[in-house]
Design a protein around this motif. Structure first.
Motif, mmCIF file in Angstrom:
data_model
loop_
_atom_site.group_PDB
_atom_site.id
_atom_site.type_symbol
_atom_site.label_atom_id
_atom_site.label_comp_id
_atom_site.label_asym_id
_atom_site.label_seq_id
_atom_site.Cartn_x
_atom_site.Cartn_y
_atom_site.Cartn_z
ATOM 1 N N ALA A 47 0.842 -1.208 0.000
ATOM 2 C CA ALA A 47 0.000 0.000 0.000
ATOM 3 C C ALA A 47 0.874 1.254 0.000
ATOM 4 O O ALA A 47 0.547 2.244 -0.664
ATOM 5 C CB ALA A 47 -0.936 -0.018 1.203
ATOM 6 N N ARG A 48 1.987 1.188 0.704
ATOM 7 C CA ARG A 48 2.893 2.342 0.754
ATOM 8 C C ARG A 48 3.504 2.619 -0.624
ATOM 9 O O ARG A 48 3.575 3.764 -1.064
ATOM 10 C CB ARG A 48 3.991 2.089 1.781
ATOM 11 C CG ARG A 48 4.950 3.227 1.917
ATOM 12 C CD ARG A 48 6.007 2.932 2.940
ATOM 13 N NE ARG A 48 6.958 4.034 2.979
ATOM 14 C CZ ARG A 48 7.912 4.137 3.859
ATOM 15 N NH1 ARG A 48 8.039 3.226 4.802
ATOM 16 N NH2 ARG A 48 8.745 5.148 3.816
ATOM 17 N N ALA A 78 0.849 4.140 -2.808
ATOM 18 C CA ALA A 78 0.618 5.552 -2.475
ATOM 19 C C ALA A 78 1.724 6.433 -3.033
ATOM 20 O O ALA A 78 1.449 7.510 -3.594
ATOM 21 C CB ALA A 78 0.505 5.718 -0.961
ATOM 22 N N LEU A 113 -8.487 -0.548 4.075
ATOM 23 C CA LEU A 113 -7.252 -0.792 3.338
ATOM 24 C C LEU A 113 -6.869 -2.272 3.363
ATOM 25 O O LEU A 113 -6.344 -2.797 2.386
ATOM 26 C CB LEU A 113 -6.136 0.057 3.947
ATOM 27 C CG LEU A 113 -4.909 0.329 3.122
ATOM 28 C CD1 LEU A 113 -5.260 0.953 1.785
ATOM 29 C CD2 LEU A 113 -3.960 1.221 3.885
ATOM 30 N N LEU A 122 -5.523 7.253 1.489
ATOM 31 C CA LEU A 122 -4.196 6.648 1.497
ATOM 32 C C LEU A 122 -3.137 7.585 0.928
ATOM 33 O O LEU A 122 -2.021 7.665 1.446
ATOM 34 C CB LEU A 122 -4.217 5.345 0.681
ATOM 35 C CG LEU A 122 -2.887 4.624 0.469
ATOM 36 C CD1 LEU A 122 -2.310 4.144 1.802
ATOM 37 C CD2 LEU A 122 -3.078 3.454 -0.496
ATOM 38 N N THR A 123 -3.482 8.313 -0.135
ATOM 39 C CA THR A 123 -2.479 9.070 -0.888
ATOM 40 C C THR A 123 -2.500 10.577 -0.664
ATOM 41 O O THR A 123 -1.505 11.251 -0.938
ATOM 42 C CB THR A 123 -2.672 8.844 -2.402
ATOM 43 O OG1 THR A 123 -3.941 9.386 -2.798
ATOM 44 C CG2 THR A 123 -2.597 7.361 -2.760
#
Length: 117
Positions: free
Chosen positions: A23-24, A27, A97, A55-56
């Motif tokens: 996810a990082r 993003a 998420l 998230l972003t």
């Protein structure tokens, strides 16, 4: 061009190189593409767009348009890890998420010397 998708699709014949990312990483890629003016959203559901925005920090448009792809495009995919049991709930479920998996997909029109995604 970097295209955001909520499903892994192959809308055109060619070579797709897919790699699962965190996810990082997702993003960071979204923020970088947005800063470069190269980001286009094909996220079809408001709930998914909101999750990506959270998230972003990047505003995400909802679009039900067909996804075009051109040689060299990158597709950033945020997709549910499961199928929705009742199709009438699709796009209306509250998700987190943890319900998503992320991919970076590089598209090429034909076989040639291709760098790994």
């Amino acid at each position: 061009m970097v295209r955001l998708l909520n499903a892994a699709v192959m809308p055109r014949e060619g070579i797709y190189i897919s790699r699962a990312i965190t996810a990082r990483e997702y993003a960071e890629a979204v923020r970088a593409a947005n800063a470069a003016g190269a980001l286009v959203s094909y996220i079809g559901y408001p709930e998914t767009a909101r999750l990506i925005e959270d998230l972003t920090g990047v505003p995400i448009q909802v679009s039900r348009d067909s996804t075009p792809v051109e040689d060299g495009d990158v597709l950033l995919v945020a997709r549910l890890q499961y199928r929705v049991a009742h199709p009438s709930l699709k796009g209306r479920m509250l998700t987190s998420l943890d319900d998503y998996e992320f991919f970076r997909v590089e598209y090429h029109e034909h076989d040639r010397q291709i760098k790994s995604a």
